[in-house]
Design a protein around this motif. Structure first.
Motif, PDB file in Angstrom:
ATOM      1  N   GLU A   1       0.803  -1.220   0.000  1.00 39.96           N
ATOM      2  CA  GLU A   1       0.000   0.000   0.000  1.00 39.96           C
ATOM      3  C   GLU A   1       0.839   1.275   0.000  1.00 39.96           C
TER       4      GLU A   1
ATOM      5  N   PHE B   1      -4.224   2.268  -0.725  1.00 43.18           N
ATOM      6  CA  PHE B   1      -4.808   1.002  -1.168  1.00 43.18           C
ATOM      7  C   PHE B   1      -3.675   0.144  -1.719  1.00 43.18           C
TER       8      PHE B   1
ATOM      9  N   SER C   1     -13.639  -6.555  -3.099  1.00 41.44           N
ATOM     10  CA  SER C   1     -12.567  -5.585  -2.815  1.00 41.44           C
ATOM     11  C   SER C   1     -12.869  -4.244  -3.454  1.00 41.44           C
ATOM     12  N   TRP C   2     -13.408  -4.263  -4.686  1.00 43.00           N
ATOM     13  CA  TRP C   2     -13.749  -3.015  -5.370  1.00 43.00           C
ATOM     14  C   TRP C   2     -14.853  -2.274  -4.615  1.00 43.00           C
TER      15      TRP C   2
ATOM     16  N   GLU D   1     -15.560  -2.467  -1.465  1.00 45.32           N
ATOM     17  CA  GLU D   1     -15.011  -1.956  -0.212  1.00 45.32           C
ATOM     18  C   GLU D   1     -14.231  -0.671  -0.432  1.00 45.32           C
ATOM     19  N   LEU D   2     -13.434  -0.609  -1.494  1.00 45.66           N
ATOM     20  CA  LEU D   2     -12.645   0.587  -1.783  1.00 45.66           C
ATOM     21  C   LEU D   2     -13.516   1.725  -2.302  1.00 45.66           C
ATOM     22  N   ASN D   3     -14.425   1.408  -3.200  1.00 42.74           N
ATOM     23  CA  ASN D   3     -15.201   2.436  -3.893  1.00 42.74           C
ATOM     24  C   ASN D   3     -16.275   3.052  -3.014  1.00 42.74           C
TER      25      ASN D   3
ATOM     26  N   SER E   1     -16.249   3.127   0.426  1.00 45.23           N
ATOM     27  CA  SER E   1     -15.782   3.537   1.746  1.00 45.23           C
ATOM     28  C   SER E   1     -15.947   5.041   1.933  1.00 45.23           C
TER      29      SER E   1
ATOM     30  N   PRO F   1     -10.510   5.826  -0.115  1.00 44.96           N
ATOM     31  CA  PRO F   1      -9.090   5.473  -0.268  1.00 44.96           C
ATOM     32  C   PRO F   1      -8.577   5.601  -1.696  1.00 44.96           C
ATOM     33  N   LEU F   2      -9.461   5.592  -2.694  1.00 43.42           N
ATOM     34  CA  LEU F   2      -9.017   5.713  -4.078  1.00 43.42           C
ATOM     35  C   LEU F   2      -8.783   7.159  -4.499  1.00 43.42           C
TER      36      LEU F   2
END
Length: 687
Positions: A168, A292, A305-306, A308-310, A312, A316-317
């Motif tokens: 990360e 990330f 996973s996408w 969770e990242l998108n 949140s 985080p992106l």
């Protein structure tokens, strides 16, 4: 007599028929000869080429992607080879789903593998080879090869995979690569023929960060192999080949140890930081938190996973250092003071009596200190961060004069850093507002909107990168450089180096006497002002300015109470600083989102950065934990020497990059073998 005549007539008729037949035969042979001449002579070369093409396959050899290393040679992005199980839909004789079920009985195929394959199938053409499983073990390869005859259209191929060893760390500046999608394929059709040819067989390109910005440098030059094939399309023998040329290596100006230290100091908090050399524009650290893992994207990120990242709330992106927009808060005040000096609206000795507020019409603009700061001149206004001083100054300057004077420092403008996707931010002016809004009543500039601009609030909205560049200009007395992450590009074949970003821009004219006053006040901030505690006992003299910027507007008669507000609505903590004060070698701008006072939560991070860069010192684990909680302005315990801290050793680029790639493109008949915004909210007090 009659019989003789009939015989002669018959003979004459026969001769005519014979001549006609002969002519017809001659004509046929003539046509055949002409056709043979056409094929064997006129079109000889063309048909020979076609015949050879039916027998010979030209297979592109995808080059090794170039490495990315930090300034000390630590490898941040590299490649490794692995086997993948791939399906070419057009060659599959049975239904796809039942066949995949049969493959699943032979090799482990997880639901996420199936979902990724179906997504790729929708985005690709039926004749393309698509992975259903990646990173097969040798045992799995052997198991499939023994049963290969049962699965026409399925094969094991050798592929190169991108790897980010630090996980990360530095993910927003490195970016990642991913499979070329339909939109990107359409865009590639607009490229020139040479470039299109160089991307034959390439399935993955840079999607974000340096991987995207330096795609052409990192990609390399595609090679080819000519192989003789059987009627079934299998390779029989290799005729000739031209090796591919690996991509160039990017040597960054970033120090990865410093980068990781900063990310640790943030802990679970959100924010952004940019540290650069003000004399060159080299970026030393480029942090966006949270981060990330770019390795998730290389092989196609799974849905969970996408999501969770998108989805949140922490985003985080989002590259906060490049695209996050923040009100600068009180870090803006030194620049406002410089504008006051440059325009003649203020002298260093001229001051005001601060009652703790500024009245404009019937609106009270509060100072952060209840009861005010008393008599305040320019030095005290910066050292003790007096809001009222800058309310008055902004009112006298007016929005357009402020915009005119601050624009040369890069506020509200693209810095030109070597990353795609940078945003401009907002340097407010009357012309800006007319462009930004449609309705006439919204386009009008109201005098009251000017007041909060003086303390870095209102419509002011900038990136941390812009703040760092502006501070660098101030620290060097007007030197202006384009910030850049890549220090040099190395051609690994010819071992040549090409420097990046060395040419400075036209300097910003600043009168020496004005600069001296601002610098003196910035040193005072770290000696006796709002961030003095953070720099207690430092082995150098630094200059800085704290800031606290409101995210939401507080009603006129209410007081700010962080405990009563949702965490994402609390004030941002900001800080800008450079050191050493008399000869700056590093300039830092940072924001810790929703953390409160800059002196408590942002300045301590800058202190550890300066200790690392100037003194070669690394904080203890206890100190790092305390900084993460905003509980350690100055180091709790004596820091360690960097030499005493265990780090992953740097690997020379020459030891990692081969001279040429040896992995054929997908679909090759070669047999398997070893292969080498954060939104801006107006108004509010600022500290």
């Amino acid at each position: 007599m009659t019989e003789i005549k009939d015989l002669e007539r018959e003979l004459s008729r026969f001769r005519g028929r014979l001549v006609a037949a002969a002519l017809f035969v001659l004509l046929c042979f003539g046509l055949l000869a002409a056709r043979l001449t056409w094929l064997q002579v006129v079109r000889h070369e063309e048909l020979q080429t076609q015949a050879e093409a039916n027998r010979i396959a030209v297979v592109p050899i995808v080059p090794n992607r170039g490495l990315i290393v930090d300034r000390n040679g630590l490898v941040l992005a590299t490649n490794y080879s692995a086997y993948t199980l791939e399906i070419t839909p057009s060659k599959v004789e049975a239904e796809l789903d039942p066949m995949i079920d049969q493959l699943g009985a032979l090799l482990e195929i997880q639901p996420r593998d199936r979902r990724r394959f179906k997504r790729l199938l929708e985005e690709s053409k039926s004749f393309e080879s698509l992975p259903i499983r990646t990173k097969l073990t040798d045992e799995e390869v052997a198991r499939f090869m023994a049963q290969r005859f049962r699965f026409p259209g399925v094969d094991v191929r050798a592929r190169l995979f991108r790897n980010y060893p630090e996980g990360e760390a530095a993910s927003h500046l490195l970016g990642y690569i991913g499979r070329i999608n339909a939109k990107e394929k359409a865009a590639m059709e607009e490229w020139d023929e040479e470039t299109q040819g160089n991307y034959r067989g390439t399935d993955y390109i840079g999607k974000l960060g340096l991987e995207q910005s330096y795609e052409r440098e990192l990609h390399g030059i595609t090679g080819f192999e000519e192989v003789e094939t059987s009627a079934g399309g299998r390779a029989v023998r290799r005729l000739r080949s031209h090796p591919s040329t690996p991509g160039n290596t990017l040597v960054l100006s970033v120090d990865m140890r410093l980068q990781q230290l900063v990310e640790r100091l943030y802990g679970d908090r959100r924010g952004a930081l940019v540290a650069l050399d003000p004399h060159t524009g080299e970026v030393l650290s480029f942090v966006s938190k949270p981060t990330f893992d770019p390795n998730l994207f290389v092989d196609g990120i799974d849905v969970d996973s996408w999501r969770e990242l998108n989805e949140s709330i922490d985003k985080p992106l989002l590259n906060r250092a490049l695209r996050g927009l923040y009100p600068p808060g009180s870090t803006y005040k030194p620049f406002m003071a410089l504008v006051g000096l440059a325009t003649g609206k203020r002298t260093p000795q001229q001051g005001i009596s601060d009652p703790g507020y500024f009245m404009f019409g019937n609106h009270r603009f509060r100072d952060d200190k209840e009861g005010g700061h008393g008599w305040v001149d320019m030095y005290r206004s910066i050292v003790h961060s007096c809001d009222t001083y800058y309310y008055v100054l902004a009112s006298e300057l007016g929005v357009d004069l402020m915009a005119e004077q601050l624009a040369p420092f890069g506020f509200g403008q693209l810095t030109g850093i070597d990353l795609e996707g940078e945003v401009k931010g907002i340097l407010p002016s009357t012309s800006w507002k007319k462009r930004a809004y449609r309705k006439p009543e919204q386009q009008r500039w109201y005098a009251g909107e000017t007041i909060s601009l003086g303390i870095g609030q209102g419509y002011n909205s900038y990136t941390v990168l812009q703040m760092a560049q502006a501070l660098g200009i101030l620290a060097t007395g007007g030197e202006r450089h384009k910030p850049h992450l890549v220090r040099e590009v190395v051609d690994v074949v010819h071992n040549t180096r090409r420097p990046v970003g060395k040419e400075p821009f036209e300097p910003v004219p600043i009168k020496p006497e004005h600069l001296a006053e601002i610098r003196r006040a910035l040193v005072g901030v770290n000696v006796e002002g709002t961030s003095a505690t953070a720099f207690r006992g430092a082995g150098y003299t630094s200059a800085g300015k704290t800031g606290t910027a409101q995210v939401v507007t507080i009603k006129q008669n209410e007081k700010y109470n962080a405990a009563k507000m949702a965490e994402h609505l609390r004030d941002h903590a900001l800080y800008v600083a450079y050191a050493p004060a008399d000869n700056p070698k590093i300039a830092v701008a940072l924001v810790v989102e929703n953390a409160g006072f800059g002196a408590q939560n942002a300045a301590p991070i800058a202190r550890r950065i300066f200790d690392y860069w100037l003194m070669g010192l690394y904080p203890t684990e206890e100190d790092i934990a305390a900084v993460q909680q905003g509980q350690a302005p100055a180091p709790l315990k004596p820091p360690r020497r960097i030499a005493d801290v265990a780090f992953r050793s740097a690997v020379p680029a020459s030891a990692v990059v081969p001279a040429a790639a040896s992995v054929p493109a997908a679909g090759s008949p070669i047999a398997v073998g070893p292969v080498g915004a954060v939104g801006r909210q107006p108004a509010g007090a600022s500290r």
